[in-house]
Design a protein around this motif. Structure first.
Motif, PDB file in Angstrom:
ATOM      1  N   LEU A 366     -12.929   1.574  14.663  1.00 26.48           N
ATOM      2  CA  LEU A 366     -13.108   0.847  13.404  1.00 26.48           C
ATOM      3  C   LEU A 366     -12.588   1.675  12.232  1.00 26.48           C
ATOM      4  N   GLN A 367     -12.862   2.960  12.268  1.00 25.87           N
ATOM      5  CA  GLN A 367     -12.356   3.821  11.200  1.00 25.87           C
ATOM      6  C   GLN A 367     -10.837   3.875  11.209  1.00 25.87           C
ATOM      7  N   LEU A 368     -10.257   3.920  12.391  1.00 28.14           N
ATOM      8  CA  LEU A 368      -8.800   3.903  12.477  1.00 28.14           C
ATOM      9  C   LEU A 368      -8.239   2.612  11.884  1.00 28.14           C
ATOM     10  N   ALA A 369      -8.878   1.471  12.187  1.00 25.66           N
ATOM     11  CA  ALA A 369      -8.441   0.197  11.604  1.00 25.66           C
ATOM     12  C   ALA A 369      -8.576   0.213  10.085  1.00 25.66           C
ATOM     13  N   LEU A 370      -9.658   0.807   9.584  1.00 26.19           N
ATOM     14  CA  LEU A 370      -9.864   0.908   8.143  1.00 26.19           C
ATOM     15  C   LEU A 370      -8.769   1.751   7.500  1.00 26.19           C
ATOM     16  N   VAL A 371      -8.469   2.906   8.088  1.00 22.75           N
ATOM     17  CA  VAL A 371      -7.460   3.798   7.528  1.00 22.75           C
ATOM     18  C   VAL A 371      -6.079   3.147   7.567  1.00 22.75           C
ATOM     19  N   VAL A 372      -5.718   2.497   8.664  1.00 19.30           N
ATOM     20  CA  VAL A 372      -4.413   1.850   8.773  1.00 19.30           C
ATOM     21  C   VAL A 372      -4.296   0.709   7.764  1.00 19.30           C
ATOM     22  N   SER A 373      -5.358  -0.080   7.589  1.00 19.23           N
ATOM     23  CA  SER A 373      -5.335  -1.175   6.605  1.00 19.23           C
ATOM     24  C   SER A 373      -5.147  -0.628   5.198  1.00 19.23           C
ATOM     25  N   ALA A 374      -5.891   0.434   4.868  1.00 13.90           N
ATOM     26  CA  ALA A 374      -5.744   1.053   3.549  1.00 13.90           C
ATOM     27  C   ALA A 374      -4.339   1.620   3.368  1.00 13.90           C
ATOM     28  N   LEU A 375      -3.780   2.170   4.429  1.00 12.06           N
ATOM     29  CA  LEU A 375      -2.430   2.727   4.366  1.00 12.06           C
ATOM     30  C   LEU A 375      -1.405   1.637   4.048  1.00 12.06           C
ATOM     31  N   ILE A 376      -1.531   0.488   4.683  1.00 12.30           N
ATOM     32  CA  ILE A 376      -0.595  -0.624   4.429  1.00 12.30           C
ATOM     33  C   ILE A 376      -0.742  -1.122   2.992  1.00 12.30           C
ATOM     34  N   ILE A 377      -1.991  -1.270   2.536  1.00 10.75           N
ATOM     35  CA  ILE A 377      -2.221  -1.730   1.160  1.00 10.75           C
ATOM     36  C   ILE A 377      -1.660  -0.726   0.158  1.00 10.75           C
ATOM     37  N   ASP A 378      -1.851   0.565   0.434  1.00 11.91           N
ATOM     38  CA  ASP A 378      -1.310   1.594  -0.452  1.00 11.91           C
ATOM     39  C   ASP A 378       0.208   1.490  -0.521  1.00 11.91           C
ATOM     40  N   GLY A 379       0.855   1.233   0.623  1.00 11.47           N
ATOM     41  CA  GLY A 379       2.305   1.064   0.624  1.00 11.47           C
ATOM     42  C   GLY A 379       2.745  -0.131  -0.200  1.00 11.47           C
ATOM     43  N   ILE A 380       2.005  -1.247  -0.105  1.00  7.54           N
ATOM     44  CA  ILE A 380       2.333  -2.441  -0.896  1.00  7.54           C
ATOM     45  C   ILE A 380       2.200  -2.162  -2.386  1.00  7.54           C
ATOM     46  N   VAL A 381       1.104  -1.473  -2.757  1.00  7.74           N
ATOM     47  CA  VAL A 381       0.890  -1.139  -4.171  1.00  7.74           C
ATOM     48  C   VAL A 381       1.976  -0.198  -4.673  1.00  7.74           C
ATOM     49  N   LEU A 382       2.364   0.762  -3.848  1.00 10.88           N
ATOM     50  CA  LEU A 382       3.415   1.690  -4.255  1.00 10.88           C
ATOM     51  C   LEU A 382       4.736   0.964  -4.512  1.00 10.88           C
ATOM     52  N   ALA A 384       5.045  -2.115  -5.463  1.00  9.38           N
ATOM     53  CA  ALA A 384       4.897  -2.870  -6.709  1.00  9.38           C
ATOM     54  C   ALA A 384       4.998  -1.955  -7.931  1.00  9.38           C
ATOM     55  N   ILE A 385       4.368  -0.777  -7.858  1.00  7.53           N
ATOM     56  CA  ILE A 385       4.432   0.166  -8.978  1.00  7.53           C
ATOM     57  C   ILE A 385       5.865   0.636  -9.194  1.00  7.53           C
ATOM     58  N   THR A 386       6.559   0.950  -8.117  1.00  4.79           N
ATOM     59  CA  THR A 386       7.945   1.410  -8.226  1.00  4.79           C
ATOM     60  C   THR A 386       8.825   0.334  -8.865  1.00  4.79           C
ATOM     61  N   GLY A 387       8.573  -0.918  -8.480  1.00  6.41           N
ATOM     62  CA  GLY A 387       9.334  -2.009  -9.080  1.00  6.41           C
ATOM     63  C   GLY A 387       9.096  -2.134 -10.573  1.00  6.41           C
ATOM     64  N   ARG A 388       7.835  -2.007 -10.989  1.00  4.21           N
ATOM     65  CA  ARG A 388       7.530  -2.110 -12.419  1.00  4.21           C
ATOM     66  C   ARG A 388       8.112  -0.934 -13.196  1.00  4.21           C
ATOM     67  N   ILE A 389       8.066   0.267 -12.601  1.00  4.36           N
ATOM     68  CA  ILE A 389       8.631   1.422 -13.284  1.00  4.36           C
ATOM     69  C   ILE A 389      10.142   1.278 -13.424  1.00  4.36           C
ATOM     70  N   THR A 399       2.727   6.288 -14.161  1.00  3.21           N
ATOM     71  CA  THR A 399       3.102   7.545 -13.514  1.00  3.21           C
ATOM     72  C   THR A 399       1.907   8.160 -12.785  1.00  3.21           C
ATOM     73  N   ALA A 400       0.748   8.118 -13.434  1.00  2.00           N
ATOM     74  CA  ALA A 400      -0.457   8.637 -12.780  1.00  2.00           C
ATOM     75  C   ALA A 400      -0.789   7.822 -11.535  1.00  2.00           C
ATOM     76  N   ALA A 401      -0.670   6.501 -11.657  1.00  2.00           N
ATOM     77  CA  ALA A 401      -0.942   5.646 -10.500  1.00  2.00           C
ATOM     78  C   ALA A 401       0.052   5.915  -9.380  1.00  2.00           C
ATOM     79  N   LEU A 402       1.325   6.123  -9.740  1.00  2.96           N
ATOM     80  CA  LEU A 402       2.340   6.419  -8.728  1.00  2.96           C
ATOM     81  C   LEU A 402       2.000   7.718  -7.992  1.00  2.96           C
ATOM     82  N   GLY A 403       1.689   8.765  -8.753  1.00  2.64           N
ATOM     83  CA  GLY A 403       1.360  10.047  -8.131  1.00  2.64           C
ATOM     84  C   GLY A 403       0.133   9.975  -7.261  1.00  2.64           C
ATOM     85  N   GLU A 404      -0.899   9.307  -7.764  1.00  2.00           N
ATOM     86  CA  GLU A 404      -2.144   9.224  -7.001  1.00  2.00           C
ATOM     87  C   GLU A 404      -1.965   8.427  -5.720  1.00  2.00           C
ATOM     88  N   ASN A 405      -1.187   7.368  -5.792  1.00  2.00           N
ATOM     89  CA  ASN A 405      -0.969   6.579  -4.577  1.00  2.00           C
ATOM     90  C   ASN A 405      -0.089   7.304  -3.568  1.00  2.00           C
TER      91      ASN A 405
END
Length: 461
Positions: A366-382, A384-389, A399-405
């Motif tokens: 379950l933890q592995l599924a949680l981490v993989v799901s968060a990883l995919i969402i983080d990639g999607i957000v990244l 989107a952020i790169t596109g806006r930048i 920039t802070a959001a980009l670095g943190e993600n």
């Protein structure tokens, strides 16, 4: 001669295995030291019986441990049979030896002193014209962590008996944080001010971590202890906050009943001073009562891990079904970053409470599924952020959001790889623990980078 040497080597290996087993057992705070010694005697007697029956020492150790059951099972059985004693542990002092008892008696007044210093520190600026109710310049937002965290670090300095060199190392970041927070011309509505208000507490909390481990920051075990402390501290602080809310409601209501308005006192004194003092009191409670309460965080982790995993999977399904993009405006960025931080917190605390020798189970998957799901969402957000930048250019927030993600993506990606290796039986769980504890330096470097470098780089915008 050769046979004797081999026997000595086997005995040394056996003692090393027992020492590792004992170290983990001592982390099970439900067990007193005398209980742990009794269990160890039981383990040794079983090993002796098995070796006398012809088994090798390492085989005898593994069989004896398996027959005794896992330490989690032992802890649960112990809790059932000694529930009265555990309850008394929670609300009453135990029966320590004389030096420990004397030290415990000294800890309470020291804690009260540090809590009083933190409570009064937040009122000192008002003596110089900085009114909390009219904080137009964002003074309190920038300096909030500087009121309580130095007092908390001082409490751990006293408790751990650290030397002058460590004290000097601890003082420098607090002085630097105070200078930067107040010397930089940060406008109240600027992005740089908001980033400083968010990242300075994180940077200084990790400095408190150095005090907590007594300066032994290179130790993976001590850093994991600090992670465990952070989770327990959050639980206590939340409980004190809820209790404080009830106290505030009763205070206002009872005084209103006799025609007196207590809201001014509550807003000016009770809430701010109580919140600062609660930072110290929560830490003291973790240290004083961790023998029982530390099991709360693992329980909450086991409850919320499957819930968050289901939520993230549902979110990914919704994105695929609707083909909608992710909104990367400020509020949405904060929401996604908080979500990823919560996922990381669940992972960290699950790691800190896990038996490193236990085999992978359903919860690990379950933890592995949680981490993989968060990883995919983080990639999607990244993306989107790169596109806006790319479209609108760099701003402090983006920039802070980009670095943190990127930092979270790196952590989650390698954690997923290590978790997958563990679940498949190809890697020991300890590698995941070492990765997380050593990655903490990355968070510290990034937090200080945002606080120190971002405002001048972006012209304090």
């Amino acid at each position: 001669m050769g046979g004797g040497t081999m026997t000595v080597a086997r005995n040394n290996d056996l003692e090393a295995q027992i020492a590792e087993w004992r170290a983990y057992m001592h982390r099970r705070r439900e067990l007193h030291r005398t209980d742990a010694e009794e269990l160890e005697d039981h383990l040794r007697s079983r090993i002796t019986e098995l070796t006398e029956a012809g088994l090798r020492a390492d085989e005898a150790f593994l069989i004896a441990v398996k027959r005794m059951g896992s330490l989690d099972e032992l802890s649960r059985e112990f809790a059932r049979e000694h529930s009265e004693r555990l309850w008394k542990q929670l609300v009453l002092p135990g029966e320590p030896d004389a030096p420990t008892a004397a030290r415990s008696r000294r800890e309470l007044p020291v804690m009260v002193l540090c809590a009083a210093v933190a409570a009064l520190a937040i009122k000192v600026p008002s003596w110089f014209g900085f009114d909390m109710s009219d904080d137009d310049g964002g003074f309190y937002a920038r300096n909030l962590s500087l009121f309580a965290l130095p007092a908390l670090a001082a409490y751990f300095v006293w408790q751990r008996r650290v030397g002058p060199r460590v004290i000097g190392v601890l003082a420098l970041p607090f002085i630097l944080g105070a200078v930067i927070a107040n010397a930089y011309p940060l406008a109240d509505d600027s992005q740089s001010m908001a980033l400083t208000a968010i990242h300075l507490p994180l940077a200084l909390w990790l400095v408190v971590g150095v005090a907590y481990v007594g300066g032994d920051w290179r130790s993976d075990r001590r850093r994991m202890d600090f992670i465990r402390f952070t989770g327990e501290w959050l639980i206590y602080f939340s409980l004190l906050g809820m209790g404080g809310g009830v106290l505030t409601a009763f205070t206002v209501g009872t005084f209103n009943a006799i025609g007196l308005d207590a809201e001014g006192f509550v807003q000016s004194w009770l809430l701010p001073c109580g919140a600062m003092a609660a930072v110290i009191v929560s830490a003291w409670l973790v240290e004083a009562k961790q023998s029982v309460i530390e099991n709360m965080a693992p329980v909450l982790t086991r409850v919320f891990t499957p819930l968050f995993a289901a939520t993230l999977l549902a979110f990914l399904v919704a994105i695929a079904w609707t083909t909608n993009g992710v909104d990367v405006e400020r509020d949405a960025l904060i929401l996604f970053d908080l979500l990823l931080v919560v996922v990381l917190g669940l992972l960290l605390y699950a790691i800190s409470a896990r038996d490193l020798t236990a085999r992978p189970g359903l919860f690990d998957r379950l933890q592995l599924a949680l981490v993989v799901s968060a990883l995919i969402i983080d990639g999607i957000v990244l993306l989107a952020i790169t596109g806006r930048i790319t479209e609108w250019g760099f701003t402090p927030n983006k920039t802070a959001a980009l670095g943190e993600n990127v930092i979270l993506l790196t952590n989650l990606a390698w954690s997923a790889w290590l978790f997958l290796g563990f679940v498949r039986g190809r890697m020991p769980f300890a590698r995941l623990e070492h990765w997380q504890t050593r990655y903490m330096i990355v968070y510290a470097v990034w937090a200080w980078t945002v606080v120190l470098a971002f405002p001048p780089v972006f012209d304090f915008a």
